[in-house]
Design a protein around this motif. Sequence first.
Motif, PDB file in Angstrom:
ATOM      1  N   SER A  36       0.759  -1.288   3.728  1.00  0.00           N
ATOM      2  CA  SER A  36       0.116  -0.624   2.601  1.00  0.00           C
ATOM      3  C   SER A  36      -1.223  -0.061   3.042  1.00  0.00           C
ATOM      4  O   SER A  36      -2.007  -0.753   3.695  1.00  0.00           O
ATOM      5  CB  SER A  36      -0.108  -1.622   1.455  1.00  0.00           C
ATOM      6  OG  SER A  36       1.083  -2.325   1.158  1.00  0.00           O
ATOM      7  N   GLN A  37      -1.463   1.179   2.681  1.00  0.00           N
ATOM      8  CA  GLN A  37      -2.717   1.828   3.072  1.00  0.00           C
ATOM      9  C   GLN A  37      -3.439   2.344   1.828  1.00  0.00           C
ATOM     10  O   GLN A  37      -2.870   3.080   1.022  1.00  0.00           O
ATOM     11  CB  GLN A  37      -2.440   2.983   4.033  1.00  0.00           C
ATOM     12  CG  GLN A  37      -1.792   2.537   5.339  1.00  0.00           C
ATOM     13  CD  GLN A  37      -1.402   3.705   6.224  1.00  0.00           C
ATOM     14  OE1 GLN A  37      -1.405   4.853   5.773  1.00  0.00           O
ATOM     15  NE2 GLN A  37      -1.051   3.420   7.471  1.00  0.00           N
ATOM     16  N   THR A  51      -0.442   4.624   0.336  1.00  0.00           N
ATOM     17  CA  THR A  51       0.826   4.822   1.037  1.00  0.00           C
ATOM     18  C   THR A  51       1.481   3.470   1.277  1.00  0.00           C
ATOM     19  O   THR A  51       0.807   2.518   1.678  1.00  0.00           O
ATOM     20  CB  THR A  51       0.606   5.532   2.385  1.00  0.00           C
ATOM     21  OG1 THR A  51      -0.042   6.792   2.160  1.00  0.00           O
ATOM     22  CG2 THR A  51       1.931   5.770   3.092  1.00  0.00           C
ATOM     23  N   ASP A  53       4.767   1.650   3.284  1.00  0.00           N
ATOM     24  CA  ASP A  53       5.844   1.759   4.275  1.00  0.00           C
ATOM     25  C   ASP A  53       6.588   0.426   4.303  1.00  0.00           C
ATOM     26  O   ASP A  53       6.108  -0.558   4.863  1.00  0.00           O
ATOM     27  CB  ASP A  53       5.251   2.075   5.645  1.00  0.00           C
ATOM     28  CG  ASP A  53       6.325   2.357   6.698  1.00  0.00           C
ATOM     29  OD1 ASP A  53       7.496   2.033   6.442  1.00  0.00           O
ATOM     30  OD2 ASP A  53       5.978   2.893   7.761  1.00  0.00           O
ATOM     31  N   LYS A 116       8.852   6.167   3.557  1.00  0.00           N
ATOM     32  CA  LYS A 116       7.643   5.664   2.906  1.00  0.00           C
ATOM     33  C   LYS A 116       7.468   6.322   1.553  1.00  0.00           C
ATOM     34  O   LYS A 116       8.147   7.307   1.222  1.00  0.00           O
ATOM     35  CB  LYS A 116       6.418   5.935   3.781  1.00  0.00           C
ATOM     36  CG  LYS A 116       6.174   7.425   4.048  1.00  0.00           C
ATOM     37  CD  LYS A 116       4.998   7.615   5.001  1.00  0.00           C
ATOM     38  CE  LYS A 116       4.782   9.111   5.300  1.00  0.00           C
ATOM     39  NZ  LYS A 116       3.663   9.323   6.249  1.00  0.00           N
ATOM     40  N   SER A 118       4.245   7.463  -1.413  1.00  0.00           N
ATOM     41  CA  SER A 118       2.808   7.674  -1.589  1.00  0.00           C
ATOM     42  C   SER A 118       2.535   8.023  -3.036  1.00  0.00           C
ATOM     43  O   SER A 118       3.408   8.540  -3.742  1.00  0.00           O
ATOM     44  CB  SER A 118       2.297   8.783  -0.665  1.00  0.00           C
ATOM     45  OG  SER A 118       2.829  10.044  -1.058  1.00  0.00           O
TER      46      SER A 118
END
Length: 631
Positions: A36-37, A51, A53, A116, A118
Motif C-alpha cells: 500500500s502506498q 495505490t 498492489d 493493482k 489506485s
Amino acid sequence: MNTRFLITVASVILLSSCSTTKTTGNDLATTTPIESQINLTKVKNDKVPVTIDPGRFTIDTVTYYIPKTVPGTYQLDDYGQYIDGFKAYDYNGHEMKVEKPDINSWKIVNAKQLDKISYLVNDTYDIEQTGGIGDETPFSPAGTNIEPNNYVLNLHGFIGYFNSLKNNQYKVDVTAPTNFVKSTALQQTGSIISPDGKSTTTSYVASRYFDITDNPMMYGKLTVEEFQVGDIKIVLSVYSPNNLHSAASLKDAMYKMMKAQKAFLGDMNTTSRYDIFLYLSEGKKDSPKGYGALEHNKSTMVVFPEDMSDEELADSMIETVAHEFFHIVTPLTVHSEDIQYFDYNKPTFSKQLWMYEGVTEYFANLFQVNQGLISEDEFYKKIMDKIEMSLNMYDDTMSFTKMSEHVDEEPYKSQYANVYQKGALIGMCIDILMREESHGQRGILSLMKELSHKYGANKPFDDDKLIDEITAMTYPSVGEFLKTHVVGTTPINYEVFFQKVGLELVDSKVETNFILNGSDIIVGGNRQYGTIFFTDLVKDNSFWNDLGVQPRDIIKSVNGTKLTMQNADSVMQDIFSWKPGQDIEVVLNRKGEDVIIKAKTVQSYTAGNVLKADPKATEAQIKLREAWLKG
C-alpha cells in the motif's frame, strides 16, 4: 511485471508469449504482503493518492472494501464515500472494468489479470459542518485530516481490504515532505530519501488488516514527547495549529495520570508502548467538531478545541485519556466474538457495552480517588452527576444488553451515551456487591483481571454466556443484579448501594455551571424564529437568577458574538467552559427591549442531592467503604 520479483529473461519471454497473467509461484495474493502506498506529496484538490498492489489472484472475481464502520465507534460511517477516482489496472497497464455494488465496495471481474488499484482519498474533517461522517453525529477521532501542516491518518479511511486477505500482512509506504514529523506505533521497517532530499518514503509493516485499523498515524508539524511509566513507554504527539499547546506543556499532567493508572492496574500489562495523539481544532468552518477520543489496542486518538486553557485541556485529557487507556482491559483484552472477528462492513454488536464502556468509564473515575488525584467528595460528585444525567436524559427502564446489541438502530441508538453514565454506575454497583460478599477482598478490577487471564486478546468469550460465567466466577447476588438491572428493565435503587458503604443523600445546594442545572440545560430554542432563550429553569441557577435574568429572555449576543441557530453549539460550549472570575457581557431581548448584562462570573449553584459520608455509619460500613475506594 511486478517489480517486487526478480525473474529470468527466459521467464519473461515465456510469460509474454503465453499470457499477460503472472505465473510466478511466490507472488500469489494469498501468500504475499499487500503493498500500500500513500503519497502526501502529491495531494491535489485536498485528496491523497493511494495505490494498492495485492499480488496475483487465482480467482475470477474479487471485491475491495473500505470499512463501513470500525471498532469502538458503534455507528455506521461509510468511509467509502470519501473515495474518488477508483481505478483497476491489469499487468499491461490497461484500465479494467470495475463495478460498484455499494458505497463501500468495488467489484473487479477478470481478477486474474488484476495488477493493482489506485484511488484518491478525501478527508472527513473539513466536511463535518454538513452533518459529519456518514449520517451520524461527527466523531472526529475516527476521521481523517488532509491539510498542508497536518495529516491525521486513521488508516481505515485510506486503506481497505479484500475479504479473503484480511489476515495477510500489509506493507505500507508513506511518502511525505522530509521536514514532517511522523508519529505512529506501527512497526517501521526503513525509509528512503528522494534524490532531491525534499521527500522521504517510510515503510511500515502490519501483520493483518486489523493492525491497519488499529494503528493511527499523524504527520506534519507536530510536537512529540516520550516518557517512561514503569515498563510502558508513552509517546505523546500534539498538533496545535496556532502553537497554543504542545506535547511538552501536557507531559507532566499525562505522566502523573499514567503513573496513577499503572499503579491502579498493578500487574495487568498488555503493552510495552502506548501512543496518545492529540489534534487541536481551531473551531473554523472546516475544522473538526466531533470532540472526544477513540481507543486502540496500543494508542488513542483525541480531538479537542484548541482555545482551551492549559488547565482545561489538561483536565479534559486526564478524564478522556484515562478512559481510553483503561480499554486495554476491556474490550481489548476481554471481548466477545463480535469484536474478535469484527466485520467492517456487516458488523454485529455485543450485548456487553455495560462492561466495554461502562466498567472502563467507572475505572477512569475510581482510579482518581484510589490514587489520591481527587478527594472522596469530588468522586462522590462525579457519581451524582452520572446518576442525574442517566435519570434525566435517558430511558432508565431500557434493557442495557438489548440496547447494546441493537446500538446502530433506533430507539437504541439515541441511548448509546448512557453507557458513560448508567454503564459506569452498573460497574460501581457490581464493585460494591463484590466487596461486600468478599469482606473487601475482591472487586470488579479483580474480576476483570480474572477474565483477562481466562481469555486474553486472542480468545473471545461467548456473548450469550458471559453473565452466567460472571455469576459462576463471583456470587449469586452479582448474577441476580445483572439479570434484573442489566438484562432486565428494573431501574437501580442506588441508595441501597450507598447504604452498604455508609453514604447518604442530603438535600443541598450543589455547584453547577452557567448553562446547566445539574444535568438539565437551562436554555431552549425556537427554530421558527431562529432564537435561543432561557427556560423556566434559569430561576434555579443562582448566577443568572441573581443577575435578574428571567424565563423567556432571548439571548441576542454573548461577549460580542451574535447568537444564531448556526453557531449555537460553539457559543454554548464557550458558556459551558466559563470559570469564576471572567468578565462577560450578554445582551438579552425581553419583550422587545434589550437588556444588557455586564458581570464577573461567580460560582453558580442549584438545588440538588449531595452524596456524603453518613455520620451514623457503622464500623462495618466504613470498612467496606475504605475497601471500595482504596482497594
